[in-house]
Design a protein around this motif. Sequence first.
Motif, short mmCIF file in Angstrom:
data_model
loop_
_atom_site.label_atom_id
_atom_site.label_comp_id
_atom_site.label_asym_id
_atom_site.label_seq_id
_atom_site.Cartn_x
_atom_site.Cartn_y
_atom_site.Cartn_z
N ALA A 146 0.84 -1.19 0.00
CA ALA A 146 0.00 0.00 0.00
C ALA A 146 0.88 1.24 0.00
O ALA A 146 1.89 1.30 0.70
N ARG A 147 0.49 2.24 -0.78
CA ARG A 147 1.25 3.47 -0.88
C ARG A 147 0.35 4.64 -0.51
O ARG A 147 -0.85 4.63 -0.75
N ALA A 148 0.99 5.66 0.06
CA ALA A 148 0.21 6.80 0.55
C ALA A 148 -0.38 7.61 -0.59
O ALA A 148 -1.46 8.20 -0.44
N ASP A 149 0.29 7.63 -1.75
CA ASP A 149 -0.21 8.48 -2.85
C ASP A 149 -1.56 8.00 -3.36
O ASP A 149 -2.52 8.78 -3.46
N TRP A 150 -1.65 6.69 -3.69
CA TRP A 150 -2.93 6.22 -4.21
C TRP A 150 -3.98 6.12 -3.11
O TRP A 150 -5.19 6.23 -3.38
N ALA A 151 -3.56 5.91 -1.87
CA ALA A 151 -4.53 5.88 -0.77
C ALA A 151 -5.21 7.23 -0.61
O ALA A 151 -6.43 7.32 -0.39
N LEU A 152 -4.44 8.31 -0.72
CA LEU A 152 -5.03 9.66 -0.62
C LEU A 152 -5.84 10.01 -1.86
O LEU A 152 -6.88 10.67 -1.77
N LEU A 153 -5.38 9.56 -3.02
CA LEU A 153 -6.12 9.86 -4.25
C LEU A 153 -7.49 9.21 -4.26
O LEU A 153 -8.44 9.77 -4.81
N THR A 154 -7.64 8.03 -3.67
CA THR A 154 -8.94 7.37 -3.65
C THR A 154 -9.92 8.07 -2.70
O THR A 154 -11.14 7.89 -2.83
N LEU A 155 -9.41 8.84 -1.74
CA LEU A 155 -10.29 9.60 -0.85
C LEU A 155 -10.75 10.90 -1.47
O LEU A 155 -11.77 11.47 -1.04
N LEU A 156 -10.01 11.39 -2.46
CA LEU A 156 -10.30 12.71 -3.03
C LEU A 156 -11.66 12.80 -3.73
O LEU A 156 -12.39 13.78 -3.53
N PRO A 157 -12.08 11.82 -4.57
CA PRO A 157 -13.39 11.96 -5.23
C PRO A 157 -14.54 12.08 -4.25
O PRO A 157 -15.45 12.91 -4.45
N GLY A 158 -14.56 11.28 -3.19
CA GLY A 158 -15.64 11.35 -2.23
C GLY A 158 -15.68 12.67 -1.49
O GLY A 158 -16.75 13.25 -1.25
N MET A 159 -14.49 13.20 -1.13
CA MET A 159 -14.44 14.47 -0.44
C MET A 159 -14.93 15.61 -1.33
O MET A 159 -15.68 16.49 -0.89
N LEU A 160 -14.51 15.61 -2.59
CA LEU A 160 -14.97 16.65 -3.50
C LEU A 160 -16.47 16.54 -3.77
O LEU A 160 -17.17 17.55 -3.87
N CYS A 161 -16.96 15.31 -3.91
CA CYS A 161 -18.40 15.14 -4.16
C CYS A 161 -19.21 15.62 -2.95
O CYS A 161 -20.28 16.22 -3.12
N ALA A 162 -18.73 15.36 -1.75
CA ALA A 162 -19.42 15.86 -0.57
C ALA A 162 -19.45 17.39 -0.56
O ALA A 162 -20.46 18.01 -0.19
N GLY A 163 -18.34 18.01 -0.98
CA GLY A 163 -18.32 19.46 -1.08
C GLY A 163 -19.28 19.99 -2.12
O GLY A 163 -19.93 21.03 -1.92
N VAL A 164 -19.40 19.28 -3.26
CA VAL A 164 -20.33 19.71 -4.30
C VAL A 164 -21.78 19.61 -3.81
O VAL A 164 -22.59 20.53 -4.03
N VAL A 165 -22.12 18.52 -3.15
CA VAL A 165 -23.48 18.36 -2.64
C VAL A 165 -23.80 19.45 -1.62
O VAL A 165 -24.90 20.04 -1.63
N ALA A 166 -22.85 19.77 -0.77
CA ALA A 166 -23.07 20.84 0.21
C ALA A 166 -23.24 22.19 -0.48
O ALA A 166 -24.10 22.99 -0.10
N ALA A 167 -22.43 22.45 -1.52
CA ALA A 167 -22.53 23.72 -2.24
C ALA A 167 -23.86 23.84 -2.97
O ALA A 167 -24.48 24.92 -3.00
N VAL A 168 -24.35 22.75 -3.54
CA VAL A 168 -25.64 22.78 -4.24
C VAL A 168 -26.78 23.05 -3.27
O VAL A 168 -27.74 23.77 -3.58
N HIS A 169 -26.69 22.51 -2.06
CA HIS A 169 -27.74 22.73 -1.07
C HIS A 169 -27.70 24.12 -0.45
O HIS A 169 -28.72 24.61 0.05
N LEU A 170 -26.54 24.78 -0.49
CA LEU A 170 -26.41 26.08 0.15
C LEU A 170 -26.53 27.25 -0.80
O LEU A 170 -26.61 28.40 -0.35
#
Length: 429
Positions: A146-170
Amino acid sequence: MTGLGELDRPETPTSPETPTSPETPTSPGAWDAGSEQAPSPAAHPETTPATTPASAPEAAADREPSAPRRGAADPVKALMHRHRELCERAVDPLEIAAGLEAHGITDRTAARFRHRDVFSLAEEMYARVSRDGDAPPSSAPAAPRARADWALLTLLPGMLCAGVVAAVHLTHGRSRLFAAAAGTLAVALALRAALRRGPLSRPDRSAPGRATTWTAWLLAYAVLGNGLLDSAVAGGPDGLPTGTSDGPWPLTAVPALALTLACAPAAWTAHLFTARARRKLAASRGLEDFAAAVRPLLVGAFALFLAALAALLTLCAAVLDEPAAYAEALTLGALLFLARLLTTHGFAYAPAVVLTATATIQAAALAAVFASRLPGCGFLATPVETLVTTWGAGSVPTLACGAAALALLVHAARKLTRASAHAPPEPSR
């Protein structure tokens, strides 16, 4: 394996009980390394001994060589010449075994080379190449870490999508439209980056093909498709989507948010499956044994991902106060996970075909409803309207994705249990 140092010796092994002479060979293969044509028994009847039924077993025992013959007609050497490139670049016998299996050589074929299985045949080929080229022996292939680079990259889509959903609701009006467009682009770029590194990346590092396009369509349908289908069956839609779940064209954000968050569990599950399969490959002594050992790993990895996705659906539905749509999201997640798992192991054609067919079915369902508004074409929407009236708009993607996921699961059970699917990647030059 013993006696590998004498495999290329040209002498023909003889039995200690039966002496040999130039005129009378003791085995049919003794003439292979010598003269071009063996003397015919008919031509020299006086030199052909009569064999009685009582002495036949003894004669057969005398003729049987004590070791596999490695003369001029060496079948293993011919096989090594045929797969010379594979043998030269292999770093261990397992890589040769995987390559041989990929070329259609099975345990039954290995028996014709006087080996019990493909693994034993690969060990001999590797030993002979290593001895001829003076290459140092290497250990079994290590499982990917396991490598830290791909581990962090796999978390990025979910975090950005959560931000988009919050922005659309606000936000409201034009600001909501800009936030949704910018957020969608950011999530798409994050998904692209996550799929180019780590356990979810293609082995050849090639550019994404048509499978990526249809994957984007399936995700977009999960957000917009059910609302559009419901509105179309009711005679709409009467306007463009407003970004909420109570507009004329309602959106469903829970499946998309859960699926993007599930990118991290998918990567870790694929990594776990690959690591365990490599260990089974190192410990297995036959193709059938390896397939029987890897099949439970595949089912376990698939079930583990579905459990993680179900938990994320429950969490997202509670936070957004929307229906979880378990059936639709789970079947879509299963389809995307199996398609990506097959692609990362080098089987990209079947996932692309299945994803294309699934997206086509969903698009055809929408097109049939709108085409039924033409004069005399009302019958086109009957199957879709029946499904929507009986089980809801989510039944269309659920049936399409469920059937596709089942087909890919059967395909994965055949392909991902082969040793060639888990061969170590070729080192970059």
